[in-house]
Design a protein around this motif. Structure first.
Motif, PDB file in Angstrom:
ATOM      1  N   ILE A 125      21.605 -22.948  -8.736  1.00 32.24           N
ATOM      2  CA  ILE A 125      21.254 -23.405  -7.395  1.00 32.24           C
ATOM      3  C   ILE A 125      21.989 -24.691  -7.041  1.00 32.24           C
ATOM      4  CG2 ILE A 125      19.273 -24.815  -8.108  1.00 32.24           C
ATOM      5  CD1 ILE A 125      17.788 -23.745  -5.598  1.00 32.24           C
ATOM      6  N   LEU A 126      22.319 -24.846  -5.747  1.00 34.46           N
ATOM      7  CA  LEU A 126      22.894 -26.087  -5.232  1.00 34.46           C
ATOM      8  C   LEU A 126      21.755 -26.979  -4.737  1.00 34.46           C
ATOM      9  CD1 LEU A 126      25.880 -24.719  -3.110  1.00 34.46           C
ATOM     10  CD2 LEU A 126      25.990 -25.717  -5.381  1.00 34.46           C
ATOM     11  N   TYR A 127      21.732 -28.240  -5.189  1.00 35.30           N
ATOM     12  CA  TYR A 127      20.685 -29.135  -4.706  1.00 35.30           C
ATOM     13  C   TYR A 127      21.245 -30.240  -3.799  1.00 35.30           C
ATOM     14  CZ  TYR A 127      22.096 -32.633  -8.208  1.00 35.30           C
ATOM     15  OH  TYR A 127      22.795 -33.553  -8.947  1.00 35.30           O
ATOM     16  N   TRP A 128      22.588 -30.345  -3.730  1.00 36.10           N
ATOM     17  CA  TRP A 128      23.207 -31.340  -2.855  1.00 36.10           C
ATOM     18  C   TRP A 128      24.665 -30.977  -2.644  1.00 36.10           C
ATOM     19  CZ3 TRP A 128      21.272 -34.680   0.387  1.00 36.10           C
ATOM     20  CH2 TRP A 128      22.063 -35.721   0.900  1.00 36.10           C
ATOM     21  N   SER A 129      25.240 -31.383  -1.515  1.00 37.25           N
ATOM     22  CA  SER A 129      26.647 -31.118  -1.261  1.00 37.25           C
ATOM     23  C   SER A 129      27.164 -32.062  -0.184  1.00 37.25           C
ATOM     24  CB  SER A 129      26.835 -29.661  -0.814  1.00 37.25           C
ATOM     25  OG  SER A 129      28.205 -29.375  -0.579  1.00 37.25           O
ATOM     26  N   TRP A 130      28.312 -32.728  -0.485  1.00 36.70           N
ATOM     27  CA  TRP A 130      28.967 -33.552   0.526  1.00 36.70           C
ATOM     28  C   TRP A 130      30.429 -33.751   0.166  1.00 36.70           C
ATOM     29  CZ3 TRP A 130      26.149 -38.971  -0.024  1.00 36.70           C
ATOM     30  CH2 TRP A 130      26.259 -39.421  -1.338  1.00 36.70           C
ATOM     31  N   ASP A 131      31.178 -34.340   1.059  1.00 39.52           N
ATOM     32  CA  ASP A 131      32.624 -34.491   0.918  1.00 39.52           C
ATOM     33  C   ASP A 131      32.939 -35.717   0.068  1.00 39.52           C
ATOM     34  OD1 ASP A 131      35.341 -34.639   1.125  1.00 39.52           O
ATOM     35  OD2 ASP A 131      35.418 -34.586   3.316  1.00 39.52           O
ATOM     36  N   LEU A 132      33.417 -35.497  -1.159  1.00 32.94           N
ATOM     37  CA  LEU A 132      33.704 -36.601  -2.080  1.00 32.94           C
ATOM     38  C   LEU A 132      34.926 -37.407  -1.658  1.00 32.94           C
ATOM     39  CD1 LEU A 132      33.079 -35.000  -5.596  1.00 32.94           C
ATOM     40  CD2 LEU A 132      31.548 -36.447  -4.254  1.00 32.94           C
ATOM     41  N   GLU A 133      35.734 -36.879  -0.738  1.00 33.00           N
ATOM     42  CA  GLU A 133      36.929 -37.614  -0.317  1.00 33.00           C
ATOM     43  C   GLU A 133      36.584 -38.788   0.601  1.00 33.00           C
ATOM     44  OE1 GLU A 133      39.762 -34.984   1.366  1.00 33.00           O
ATOM     45  OE2 GLU A 133      40.134 -33.893  -0.498  1.00 33.00           O
ATOM     46  N   GLN A 134      35.399 -38.767   1.162  1.00 33.04           N
ATOM     47  CA  GLN A 134      34.966 -39.872   2.023  1.00 33.04           C
ATOM     48  C   GLN A 134      34.430 -41.017   1.165  1.00 33.04           C
ATOM     49  OE1 GLN A 134      35.725 -39.728   5.122  1.00 33.04           O
ATOM     50  NE2 GLN A 134      36.326 -37.562   5.029  1.00 33.04           N
ATOM     51  N   PRO A 135      34.674 -42.277   1.549  1.00 30.86           N
ATOM     52  CA  PRO A 135      34.222 -43.423   0.755  1.00 30.86           C
ATOM     53  C   PRO A 135      32.705 -43.418   0.559  1.00 30.86           C
ATOM     54  CG  PRO A 135      35.753 -44.115   2.464  1.00 30.86           C
ATOM     55  CD  PRO A 135      35.408 -42.690   2.759  1.00 30.86           C
ATOM     56  N   LEU A 136      32.295 -43.730  -0.660  1.00 30.73           N
ATOM     57  CA  LEU A 136      30.867 -43.802  -0.957  1.00 30.73           C
ATOM     58  C   LEU A 136      30.219 -44.900  -0.120  1.00 30.73           C
ATOM     59  CD1 LEU A 136      28.699 -42.571  -2.828  1.00 30.73           C
ATOM     60  CD2 LEU A 136      29.216 -44.406  -4.461  1.00 30.73           C
ATOM     61  N   PHE A 137      28.984 -44.665   0.311  1.00 30.63           N
ATOM     62  CA  PHE A 137      28.202 -45.588   1.139  1.00 30.63           C
ATOM     63  C   PHE A 137      28.797 -45.770   2.536  1.00 30.63           C
ATOM     64  CE2 PHE A 137      27.587 -47.349  -3.263  1.00 30.63           C
ATOM     65  CZ  PHE A 137      26.342 -46.783  -3.456  1.00 30.63           C
ATOM     66  N   SER A 138      29.707 -44.870   2.930  1.00 31.55           N
ATOM     67  CA  SER A 138      30.283 -44.951   4.271  1.00 31.55           C
ATOM     68  C   SER A 138      29.540 -44.011   5.218  1.00 31.55           C
ATOM     69  CB  SER A 138      31.762 -44.588   4.248  1.00 31.55           C
ATOM     70  OG  SER A 138      31.924 -43.212   3.948  1.00 31.55           O
ATOM     71  N   VAL A 139      29.696 -44.258   6.515  1.00 29.03           N
ATOM     72  CA  VAL A 139      29.105 -43.377   7.511  1.00 29.03           C
ATOM     73  C   VAL A 139      29.707 -41.979   7.396  1.00 29.03           C
ATOM     74  CG1 VAL A 139      28.858 -42.939   9.985  1.00 29.03           C
ATOM     75  CG2 VAL A 139      28.591 -45.265   9.099  1.00 29.03           C
ATOM     76  N   ASP A 140      31.023 -41.925   7.139  1.00 32.55           N
ATOM     77  CA  ASP A 140      31.694 -40.635   7.019  1.00 32.55           C
ATOM     78  C   ASP A 140      31.125 -39.822   5.859  1.00 32.55           C
ATOM     79  OD1 ASP A 140      33.300 -41.107   9.170  1.00 32.55           O
ATOM     80  OD2 ASP A 140      34.989 -41.870   7.997  1.00 32.55           O
ATOM     81  N   ARG A 141      30.818 -40.500   4.743  1.00 30.34           N
ATOM     82  CA  ARG A 141      30.247 -39.776   3.603  1.00 30.34           C
ATOM     83  C   ARG A 141      28.874 -39.225   3.963  1.00 30.34           C
ATOM     84  NH1 ARG A 141      30.145 -39.546  -2.233  1.00 30.34           N
ATOM     85  NH2 ARG A 141      32.313 -40.220  -2.227  1.00 30.34           N
ATOM     86  N   MET A 142      28.072 -40.025   4.626  1.00 33.60           N
ATOM     87  CA  MET A 142      26.732 -39.588   4.976  1.00 33.60           C
ATOM     88  C   MET A 142      26.746 -38.446   5.999  1.00 33.60           C
ATOM     89  SD  MET A 142      24.922 -41.232   2.951  1.00 33.60           S
ATOM     90  CE  MET A 142      23.397 -40.505   3.561  1.00 33.60           C
ATOM     91  N   THR A 143      27.685 -38.506   6.931  1.00 31.41           N
ATOM     92  CA  THR A 143      27.750 -37.440   7.944  1.00 31.41           C
ATOM     93  C   THR A 143      28.440 -36.185   7.409  1.00 31.41           C
ATOM     94  OG1 THR A 143      29.802 -38.393   8.838  1.00 31.41           O
ATOM     95  CG2 THR A 143      27.715 -39.048   9.877  1.00 31.41           C
ATOM     96  N   SER A 144      28.989 -36.274   6.189  1.00 33.93           N
ATOM     97  CA  SER A 144      29.668 -35.118   5.604  1.00 33.93           C
ATOM     98  C   SER A 144      28.726 -34.223   4.798  1.00 33.93           C
ATOM     99  CB  SER A 144      30.813 -35.583   4.693  1.00 33.93           C
ATOM    100  OG  SER A 144      30.306 -36.099   3.464  1.00 33.93           O
ATOM    101  N   VAL A 145      27.449 -34.588   4.739  1.00 32.78           N
ATOM    102  CA  VAL A 145      26.491 -33.790   3.971  1.00 32.78           C
ATOM    103  C   VAL A 145      26.474 -32.357   4.503  1.00 32.78           C
ATOM    104  CG1 VAL A 145      24.078 -33.494   3.321  1.00 32.78           C
ATOM    105  CG2 VAL A 145      25.059 -35.786   3.452  1.00 32.78           C
ATOM    106  N   ARG A 146      26.605 -31.402   3.604  1.00 35.56           N
ATOM    107  CA  ARG A 146      26.615 -29.980   3.979  1.00 35.56           C
ATOM    108  C   ARG A 146      25.190 -29.433   3.852  1.00 35.56           C
ATOM    109  NH1 ARG A 146      31.064 -29.977  -0.415  1.00 35.56           N
ATOM    110  NH2 ARG A 146      32.925 -30.662   0.724  1.00 35.56           N
TER     111      ARG A 146
END
Length: 214
Positions: A184-205
């Motif tokens: 099972i998948l419990y989390w997914s997001w774009d690792l290419e976006q900087p950690l703790f950035s808005v882009d990382r948070m908005t990349s959550v799948r």
């Protein structure tokens, strides 16, 4: 007013609670489930870079704590299982691939098509990014084998067949090195976006969270 004796009793309760929590976490991680994340695209489109998944370590047997050695096997991997295992060329590294052949199977790849024991098999998870066919002399990517899977071993491949470093290049996986079956998948997001950035948070799948792995 709290007495010194009561303070010691309270501290002891906290220590015991923390110790029990740690032991429980170790027990769960060793015997039941363990979390992993996907750092590469070798399993696309099934698994994306930045997917976080849980692996059932109870699927194939009971393992020795800390070492991970298989103590009591009870199930064997089946074709189609997505497994996490210790990479045979560097056992400090964990890999994730799909089981294509099990012990006794003769595996052949002809022009990207998989044959098991001489018969073409359904391969619904296979994904190709290049229409070009490489000859066997150019490498094992598209033409490989035949090879027979040894006893207590499996042959694995990535779903992203044109971009996966798998059993075609380095051989078989010993069942003792299989850590478990991904489920099972419990989390997914774009690792290419900087950690703790808005882009990382908005990349959550969000749509992938909770998906079962097939």
């Amino acid at each position: 007013m709290v007495s010194r004796k009561q303070k010691k009793s309270l501290i002891r309760e906290y220590v015991e609670a923390i110790a029990i929590a740690i032991l429980l976490a170790l027990f769960i991680r060793t015997f039941i489930v363990q979390a992993f994340k996907i750092p590469s695209g070798s399993m696309l489109p099934t698994l994306k870079i930045g997917d976080h998944l849980l692996v059932n370590k109870f699927s194939y047997g009971l393992r020795l704590p800390f070492t991970g050695a298989l103590l009591v096997p009870w199930n064997k991997p089946e074709r189609g299982d997505v497994i996490v295992f210790k990479f045979p060329k560097d056992r400090s590294v964990d890999y994730i691939k799909r089981v294509v052949g099990v012990a006794g199977d003769t595996v052949t790849i002809k022009d990207k098509h998989v044959f098991i024991n001489g018969e073409a098999v359904a391969d619904p998870h296979a994904h190709f990014t290049s229409p070009a066919i490489m000859s066997a002399n150019a490498g094992p990517r598209d033409n490989f084998g035949p090879v027979t899977v040894p006893k207590d071993s499996v042959f694995v491949m990535g779903d992203n067949r044109d971009n996966s470093y798998d059993g075609r290049f380095w051989g078989f996986v010993d069942q003792r090195d299989i850590l478990g079956k991904a489920f099972i998948l419990y989390w997914s997001w774009d690792l290419e976006q900087p950690l703790f950035s808005v882009d990382r948070m908005t990349s959550v799948r969000w749509s992938r969270i909770g998906d079962l792995i097939h």
